[in-house]
Design a protein around this motif. Structure first.
Motif, PDB file in Angstrom:
ATOM      1  N   ALA A 101       0.828  -1.201   0.000  1.00  0.00           N
ATOM      2  CA  ALA A 101       0.000   0.000   0.000  1.00  0.00           C
ATOM      3  C   ALA A 101       0.864   1.254   0.000  1.00  0.00           C
ATOM      4  O   ALA A 101       0.566   2.235  -0.691  1.00  0.00           O
ATOM      5  N   LEU A 102       1.951   1.225   0.758  1.00  0.00           N
ATOM      6  CA  LEU A 102       2.869   2.367   0.787  1.00  0.00           C
ATOM      7  C   LEU A 102       3.521   2.566  -0.579  1.00  0.00           C
ATOM      8  O   LEU A 102       3.639   3.692  -1.073  1.00  0.00           O
ATOM      9  N   LEU A 103       3.932   1.471  -1.200  1.00  0.00           N
ATOM     10  CA  LEU A 103       4.519   1.542  -2.536  1.00  0.00           C
ATOM     11  C   LEU A 103       3.512   2.064  -3.549  1.00  0.00           C
ATOM     12  O   LEU A 103       3.833   2.921  -4.391  1.00  0.00           O
ATOM     13  N   ALA A 104       2.275   1.575  -3.485  1.00  0.00           N
ATOM     14  CA  ALA A 104       1.246   2.001  -4.428  1.00  0.00           C
ATOM     15  C   ALA A 104       0.908   3.477  -4.248  1.00  0.00           C
ATOM     16  O   ALA A 104       0.708   4.204  -5.235  1.00  0.00           O
ATOM     17  N   ALA A 105       0.851   3.931  -3.002  1.00  0.00           N
ATOM     18  CA  ALA A 105       0.518   5.334  -2.756  1.00  0.00           C
ATOM     19  C   ALA A 105       1.563   6.258  -3.364  1.00  0.00           C
ATOM     20  O   ALA A 105       1.234   7.254  -4.013  1.00  0.00           O
ATOM     21  N   GLY A 106       2.847   5.932  -3.168  1.00  0.00           N
ATOM     22  CA  GLY A 106       3.890   6.767  -3.743  1.00  0.00           C
ATOM     23  C   GLY A 106       3.964   6.648  -5.250  1.00  0.00           C
ATOM     24  O   GLY A 106       4.131   7.650  -5.962  1.00  0.00           O
ATOM     25  N   ALA A 107       3.831   5.428  -5.765  1.00  0.00           N
ATOM     26  CA  ALA A 107       3.932   5.224  -7.212  1.00  0.00           C
ATOM     27  C   ALA A 107       2.771   5.894  -7.951  1.00  0.00           C
ATOM     28  O   ALA A 107       2.962   6.435  -9.052  1.00  0.00           O
ATOM     29  N   MET A 108       1.579   5.875  -7.362  1.00  0.00           N
ATOM     30  CA  MET A 108       0.431   6.502  -8.014  1.00  0.00           C
ATOM     31  C   MET A 108       0.626   8.008  -8.137  1.00  0.00           C
ATOM     32  O   MET A 108       0.287   8.608  -9.167  1.00  0.00           O
ATOM     33  N   ARG A 109       1.181   8.630  -7.114  1.00  0.00           N
ATOM     34  CA  ARG A 109       1.431  10.067  -7.182  1.00  0.00           C
ATOM     35  C   ARG A 109       2.485  10.389  -8.240  1.00  0.00           C
ATOM     36  O   ARG A 109       2.405  11.409  -8.929  1.00  0.00           O
ATOM     37  N   ILE A 110       3.483   9.514  -8.357  1.00  0.00           N
ATOM     38  CA  ILE A 110       4.538   9.756  -9.350  1.00  0.00           C
ATOM     39  C   ILE A 110       4.000   9.563 -10.759  1.00  0.00           C
ATOM     40  O   ILE A 110       4.217  10.406 -11.648  1.00  0.00           O
ATOM     41  N   MET A 111       3.282   8.458 -10.997  1.00  0.00           N
ATOM     42  CA  MET A 111       2.803   8.172 -12.346  1.00  0.00           C
ATOM     43  C   MET A 111       1.724   9.152 -12.790  1.00  0.00           C
ATOM     44  O   MET A 111       1.621   9.478 -13.979  1.00  0.00           O
ATOM     45  N   ARG A 112       0.919   9.631 -11.845  1.00  0.00           N
ATOM     46  CA  ARG A 112      -0.130  10.591 -12.186  1.00  0.00           C
ATOM     47  C   ARG A 112       0.357  12.035 -12.170  1.00  0.00           C
ATOM     48  O   ARG A 112      -0.426  12.954 -12.356  1.00  0.00           O
ATOM     49  N   ARG A 113       1.654  12.221 -11.918  1.00  0.00           N
ATOM     50  CA  ARG A 113       2.263  13.550 -11.866  1.00  0.00           C
ATOM     51  C   ARG A 113       1.575  14.435 -10.837  1.00  0.00           C
ATOM     52  O   ARG A 113       1.232  15.587 -11.101  1.00  0.00           O
TER      53      ARG A 113
END
Length: 235
Positions: free
Chosen positions: A92-104
């Motif tokens: 969940a921590l990985l997904a939260a950070g990755a989603m913010r990065i991929m969605r700019r």
């Protein structure tokens, strides 16, 4: 666990101002840090071995964890605290950070309510895992839910047994599992269409895997089959 944009009518902070620049840098650092910590923790927990040297285990043997000694210590502490929900927490921590990065959305506002809901969901899933009996020879002193999961499951089961409800532990597991899935889905804004699409992808992958397995079995059977005799071959 992020917002797609700022609130309606809210102006995006100007990076030219020092306060806005520090705020943007803080949010971006949190997003990148969450992705890095989540990936590191997930890798450490997935490669966890109870035989690795840690704070609870004194061993002179080789470390099996992918991140060596530090990863073994982190994995041991995480599993002791959250049990089977530890991989989910880091994912969940990985997904939260990755989603913010991929969605700019590195400088988008962080939604504290979704973070709280996701934590509650993970704890509920840990409590659901605690209801599952551990097998004989289980190497840890805690159950599948870890210290937090065992404590929450015991509290909820005790509350359920007070009015005389039947099978309080089974009821606790069902309630915690449903509540944990719903809370986690709400935290990450998982829509019904997302679940439907994921199910379709999983179905296609399962069908492709079954076909590949059948082809492999047929190939092996054909290679191992005895040679066929011709009509005029001597008996």
């Amino acid at each position: 666990m992020t917002d797609d944009a700022y609130r309606p009518g809210e102006r995006a902070p100007s990076v030219a101002s020092s306060a806005a620049g520090r705020l943007a840098l803080k949010r971006a650092s949190l997003a990148v840090g969450a992705a890095i910590v989540g990936a590191y923790g997930l890798g450490a927990v997935v490669t966890y071995s109870p035989e690795d040297p840690s704070l609870n285990t004194a061993s002179s043997g080789a470390t099996h964890n992918i991140f060596g000694g530090p990863g073994a210590v982190l994995a041991d502490l995480s599993i002791q605290i959250l049990g089977a929900a530890a991989p989910l927490a880091f994912a969940a921590l990985l997904a939260a950070g990755a989603m913010r990065i991929m969605r700019r959305q590195l400088v988008a506002r962080i939604n504290g309510r979704r973070i709280l809901v996701s934590l509650i969901g993970i704890l509920l899933l840990a409590a659901a895992a605690s209801v599952i009996p551990t097998p004989e020879g289980w190497p840890l002193a805690v159950g599948f839910g870890g210290l937090l999961g065992d404590g929450m499951a015991g509290f909820i089961a005790g509350m359920a047994s007070m009015p005389g409800l039947p099978f309080p532990h089974i009821l606790t597991g069902l309630v915690c599992a449903i509540g944990g899935i719903v809370a986690t889905g709400c935290a990450f804004q998982i829509r019904p269409d997302d679940v439907k699409n994921a199910a379709q992808v999983a179905q296609r992958a399962a069908q492709g895997g079954a076909q590949a397995t059948q082809r492999a079995i047929g190939y092996v059977q054909e290679k191992n089959a005895p040679p066929r005799r011709g009509r005029n071959a001597p008996h």
